[in-house]
Scaffold this active site. Sequence first.
Site, PDB file in Angstrom:
ATOM      1  N   GLU A  31       6.520  68.736 -74.994  1.00 30.62           N
ATOM      2  CA  GLU A  31       7.588  67.758 -75.193  1.00 30.62           C
ATOM      3  C   GLU A  31       8.890  68.306 -74.622  1.00 30.62           C
ATOM      4  O   GLU A  31       9.280  69.434 -74.918  1.00 30.62           O
ATOM      5  CB  GLU A  31       7.747  67.446 -76.687  1.00 30.62           C
ATOM      6  N   HIS A  49       2.081  44.048 -83.367  1.00 29.25           N
ATOM      7  CA  HIS A  49       1.918  42.702 -82.810  1.00 29.25           C
ATOM      8  C   HIS A  49       0.498  42.186 -82.999  1.00 29.25           C
ATOM      9  O   HIS A  49      -0.479  42.935 -82.869  1.00 29.25           O
ATOM     10  CB  HIS A  49       2.260  42.703 -81.322  1.00 29.25           C
ATOM     11  N   LYS A 250       9.907  40.014 -75.411  1.00 36.71           N
ATOM     12  CA  LYS A 250       9.789  39.122 -76.557  1.00 36.71           C
ATOM     13  C   LYS A 250      11.136  38.676 -77.099  1.00 36.71           C
ATOM     14  O   LYS A 250      11.203  37.873 -78.027  1.00 36.71           O
ATOM     15  CB  LYS A 250       8.964  39.806 -77.642  1.00 36.71           C
ATOM     16  N   CYS A 437      26.049  55.064 -95.959  1.00 30.70           N
ATOM     17  CA  CYS A 437      27.128  55.931 -95.442  1.00 30.70           C
ATOM     18  C   CYS A 437      26.738  56.629 -94.143  1.00 30.70           C
ATOM     19  O   CYS A 437      27.556  57.313 -93.537  1.00 30.70           O
ATOM     20  CB  CYS A 437      27.562  56.946 -96.497  1.00 30.70           C
ATOM     21  N   CYS A 442      26.152  63.437 -96.867  1.00 29.65           N
ATOM     22  CA  CYS A 442      25.087  64.438 -96.979  1.00 29.65           C
ATOM     23  C   CYS A 442      24.944  65.345 -95.766  1.00 29.65           C
ATOM     24  O   CYS A 442      24.331  66.410 -95.862  1.00 29.65           O
ATOM     25  CB  CYS A 442      23.751  63.757 -97.264  1.00 29.65           C
TER      26      CYS A 442
END
Length: 476
Positions: A31, A49, A250, A437, A442
């Site tokens: 990755e 779908h 779509k 928020c 946090c």
Amino acid sequence: MFQVVVIGGGVVGALILRELTKYNLSCCMLEAQNDVAMGQSRANSGIVHAGFDAKEGSLKAKFNVLGSRMMQSVTEQLGVKYINNGSLVVAFSQEEAQLIYQLKERGEANGVKNLSILSRDELLEKEKNISENAVCALYAPTGAIVCPYELTIAAIGNAMDNGAALYTNFKVSKIESEGGVFTLISENGNRVQANVVVNCAGYSSDKIANMIGDYSFKMGARRGEYILLDRESGDLVSHTMFFTPTKLGKGILVTPTVDGNILLGPTAVEQTDNCTYTQAEGLNFIIKHVKKMCKNPPLFNAITSFAGVRAYCDRHDFIIEKSEVNGNFINCAGIESPGLTASPAIAEYVVNELIGSLIDLKPNKNFNGVRTPDYFFNRLSNDEKNKIIKTNPAYGRIVCRCEKITEGEIIAAINQNPPASDIDGIKRRTRAGMGRCQGGFCQPHVAEIIARERGINLKDVTKSGKGSYIVTGEVK
């Protein structure tokens, strides 16, 4: 040295990697970003779908219908939230109504079950907030919703638990092939070798194919902007609401999410890069259409806007095939919508049919396809929570008040497969920072926990990988 390497940590690559671990194979994923689910699988509509939109006989149609039937079982195994809420394609004129009937015929030809046309009155019974201007709608009861990045993370985590390897920050810059072995080289010179390569690189999949001399397709990109409403407005609609589709896709939709929010969008803006900025023009376009779909939509409850990039190819269908340049190189490209829905079926086909024709697949008797849900703690009763808190007090400390996420859940996300290493990684796994928020309260606490658990300086904690530092130094 691996038998199979998967390039790209999106949902298709994730489910292919998991499928590979059902067999006695050495396999890994490469990755390019700091975490998985960073491309199309990070920001899309999360729709399973039904399969009425794709052209008859296309790979999109085939794998959409198959994947839709598989999705509930796959999500149950992986502990991923899935809601069979059904979908509605709404017509606002007689011309659009004709398209609705055509979609029904196409869906039935594709094998979609139980499609029906609802009259205006029947539609109003199902959706109290639908516009009075609606004429009729196509109803697909098999339509559903999932969380795309949750599914991706869970599938890769399950694959890793079953022996697969993951290399992040591995951006493939060169591929060499000699003696039946591919050597994949990253930008910083790291090397991985494999007998078979599966190209699931999304927007970059044509560039990856080009590295072996395969120029059989070219990728393009469309930016899709979204608006997210707070869970306070979660009763706006119960089904996934579509306008009639256009050649660009779509179109704008209004849908609940599996976590109780309402998602509005996306736009479809052609672009030549992978940037995910939003623009006032696009957001206003969404607002205009949402007001056409629903009566008095509570747009004042918008808590964030964001964008994703949808990759498509010049063949205008999925590409799932061995490369004509090298039969041990498999392209999974152009996996635009309904790619999320199709992903379980694509994975099964790629492994069993394509890779199975190259490698003798012997079942892994130790394979365990079940994964504990990342959100398990919030689903427990108070008595069950208290038992865990007695064993691990970190579960008794709330860090994200909006979503009620505990320190214990954040620590678990840092240490389980695939590990979260930054603020957004924690957000995708636990929902800490996804409330009203948006991390305003946090985020500093999450950063401190990451620094402590990973044994790094707070200044080295990032929002989403390289270059996204959030602390530059001390003021006192």
